[in-house]
Design a protein around this motif. Structure first.
Motif, PDB file in Angstrom:
ATOM      1  N   SER A 160       2.005  -2.948  -7.956  1.00  0.00           N
ATOM      2  CA  SER A 160       1.227  -4.019  -7.349  1.00  0.00           C
ATOM      3  C   SER A 160      -0.182  -3.505  -7.035  1.00  0.00           C
ATOM      4  O   SER A 160      -0.382  -2.326  -6.829  1.00  0.00           O
ATOM      5  CB  SER A 160       1.900  -4.511  -6.081  1.00  0.00           C
ATOM      6  N   ASN A 177      -8.573 -13.818  -3.710  1.00  0.00           N
ATOM      7  CA  ASN A 177      -9.167 -14.960  -3.011  1.00  0.00           C
ATOM      8  C   ASN A 177      -9.629 -14.596  -1.613  1.00  0.00           C
ATOM      9  O   ASN A 177     -10.376 -15.347  -0.982  1.00  0.00           O
ATOM     10  CB  ASN A 177      -8.207 -16.153  -2.979  1.00  0.00           C
ATOM     11  N   GLN A 196      -9.186  -8.447   3.480  1.00  0.00           N
ATOM     12  CA  GLN A 196      -9.109  -8.306   4.939  1.00  0.00           C
ATOM     13  C   GLN A 196      -9.263  -6.843   5.340  1.00  0.00           C
ATOM     14  O   GLN A 196      -8.879  -5.947   4.593  1.00  0.00           O
ATOM     15  CB  GLN A 196      -7.758  -8.843   5.436  1.00  0.00           C
ATOM     16  N   HIS A 256      -5.872  -7.014  13.042  1.00  0.00           N
ATOM     17  CA  HIS A 256      -6.752  -7.677  12.091  1.00  0.00           C
ATOM     18  C   HIS A 256      -8.181  -7.698  12.638  1.00  0.00           C
ATOM     19  O   HIS A 256      -8.413  -8.055  13.793  1.00  0.00           O
ATOM     20  CB  HIS A 256      -6.263  -9.100  11.867  1.00  0.00           C
ATOM     21  N   GLY A 306      -0.418 -15.426  -7.407  1.00  0.00           N
ATOM     22  CA  GLY A 306       0.261 -16.469  -6.657  1.00  0.00           C
ATOM     23  C   GLY A 306       0.366 -16.176  -5.179  1.00  0.00           C
ATOM     24  O   GLY A 306      -0.456 -15.487  -4.590  1.00  0.00           O
ATOM     25  N   ASN A 307       1.404 -16.677  -4.568  1.00  0.00           N
ATOM     26  CA  ASN A 307       1.625 -16.547  -3.136  1.00  0.00           C
ATOM     27  C   ASN A 307       2.418 -15.270  -2.876  1.00  0.00           C
ATOM     28  O   ASN A 307       3.643 -15.294  -2.764  1.00  0.00           O
ATOM     29  CB  ASN A 307       2.366 -17.772  -2.621  1.00  0.00           C
ATOM     30  N   THR A 308       1.722 -14.143  -2.815  1.00  0.00           N
ATOM     31  CA  THR A 308       2.374 -12.855  -2.623  1.00  0.00           C
ATOM     32  C   THR A 308       1.792 -12.153  -1.405  1.00  0.00           C
ATOM     33  O   THR A 308       0.669 -12.429  -1.012  1.00  0.00           O
ATOM     34  CB  THR A 308       2.210 -11.956  -3.859  1.00  0.00           C
ATOM     35  N   PRO A 309       2.577 -11.244  -0.812  1.00  0.00           N
ATOM     36  CA  PRO A 309       2.105 -10.581   0.411  1.00  0.00           C
ATOM     37  C   PRO A 309       0.886  -9.696   0.173  1.00  0.00           C
ATOM     38  O   PRO A 309       0.575  -9.308  -0.951  1.00  0.00           O
ATOM     39  CB  PRO A 309       3.305  -9.722   0.833  1.00  0.00           C
ATOM     40  N   LEU A 310       0.233  -9.349   1.272  1.00  0.00           N
ATOM     41  CA  LEU A 310      -0.878  -8.417   1.234  1.00  0.00           C
ATOM     42  C   LEU A 310      -0.420  -7.045   0.776  1.00  0.00           C
ATOM     43  O   LEU A 310       0.720  -6.633   1.020  1.00  0.00           O
ATOM     44  CB  LEU A 310      -1.497  -8.285   2.626  1.00  0.00           C
ATOM     45  N   PHE A 335      -1.814  -3.130   1.198  1.00  0.00           N
ATOM     46  CA  PHE A 335      -2.737  -2.341   2.006  1.00  0.00           C
ATOM     47  C   PHE A 335      -3.130  -1.061   1.285  1.00  0.00           C
ATOM     48  O   PHE A 335      -2.320  -0.433   0.611  1.00  0.00           O
ATOM     49  CB  PHE A 335      -2.089  -1.983   3.348  1.00  0.00           C
ATOM     50  N   GLY A 336      -4.388  -0.657   1.496  1.00  0.00           N
ATOM     51  CA  GLY A 336      -4.820   0.634   1.014  1.00  0.00           C
ATOM     52  C   GLY A 336      -4.303   1.728   1.928  1.00  0.00           C
ATOM     53  O   GLY A 336      -3.583   1.478   2.888  1.00  0.00           O
TER      54      GLY A 336
END
Lengths: 113, 112
Positions: free
Chosen positions: B1, B30, B33, B45, B96-100, B102-103
């Motif tokens: 991912s 899109n 954060q 956040h 699509g609608n998938t979770p975040l 993170f680096g």
């Protein structure tokens, strides 16, 4: 204020024990997430849920299971804890799309001996 | 991912200086954060910037987004010792609608 709470800040368990990590959120969020965080590896998604009784595997689900019987509560279960599951576990919740802003709990540092 | 990648991994500055952290990502997004994590705690956040925005401010934070270079930067102005923390960028998954995702974060130390 959104509040996400986790059942324990620190937990010490023995190899082979069954471990339950509980997460509760008070903002009526549909989405809940479990991550583990290890030095040098960042946050890795274990499981997530977008509705009651719904669950989806994340990137590293092996050795874990989850339960979401109520909207506000998401439990992470280690069926038989192993030393390589020693880690910081973080729970988060969000509303709407799965990639929206997440609210995190304080974390549980689990040590498996 | 997909995973955002922060740069540098660690940064040490004097109080009052500005701190700049960068994040690069691989595919179209899109939103992007930024989150902050104090030692041994959960993430908080900080700011969300949408793909049609180029710059966003929140107090002493300034975030830029360059979608042509697939990169973002977080600037903390007039840093304080209390800004000492790890900072993570997060981007939606591949489609699509998938979770975040993170680096691995930038560890910022602000020396008083």
């Amino acid at each position: 204020d959104v509040k996400v709470t986790q059942s324990s800040r620190y937990l010490v368990k023995r190899t082979g024990e069954k471990v339950f990590l509980e997460c509760v959120q008070d903002m009526d969020h549909e989405n809940m997430f479990w991550y583990r965080q290890d030095p040098g590896l960042g946050l890795r998604l274990i499981y997530f849920s977008y509705d009651v009784k719904m669950k989806e595997k994340g990137d590293i689900p092996e050795g874990y299971s989850v339960s979401r019987e109520k909207k506000e509560r998401f439990s992470l279960i280690l069926e038989s804890a192993s030393t390589n599951q020693t880690s910081m576990y973080l729970c988060a919740s969000s509303s709407g799309r799965l990639y929206n802003e997440q609210f995190f709990g304080p974390g549980t540092r689990l040590t498996v001996l | 991912s997909q995973q955002g990648e922060e740069d540098p991994q660690a940064l040490s500055i004097q109080e009052g200086e500005n701190a700049t952290m960068n994040c690069s990502y691989k595919t179209s997004i899109n939103n992007l954060q930024w989150y902050r994590q104090n030692s041994g705690r959960g993430l908080v956040h900080l700011i969300l910037i949408r793909s049609n925005e180029r710059e966003k401010h929140s107090g002493r934070l300034r975030v830029t987004l360059d979608t042509s270079k697939k990169s973002s930067s977080l600037l903390i102005t007039a840093s304080r010792a209390a800004d000492t923390a790890s900072y993570f960028c997060a981007t939606p998954g591949n489609s699509g609608n998938t979770p975040l995702v993170f680096g691995k974060g930038t560890r910022l130390s602000v020396i008083a």
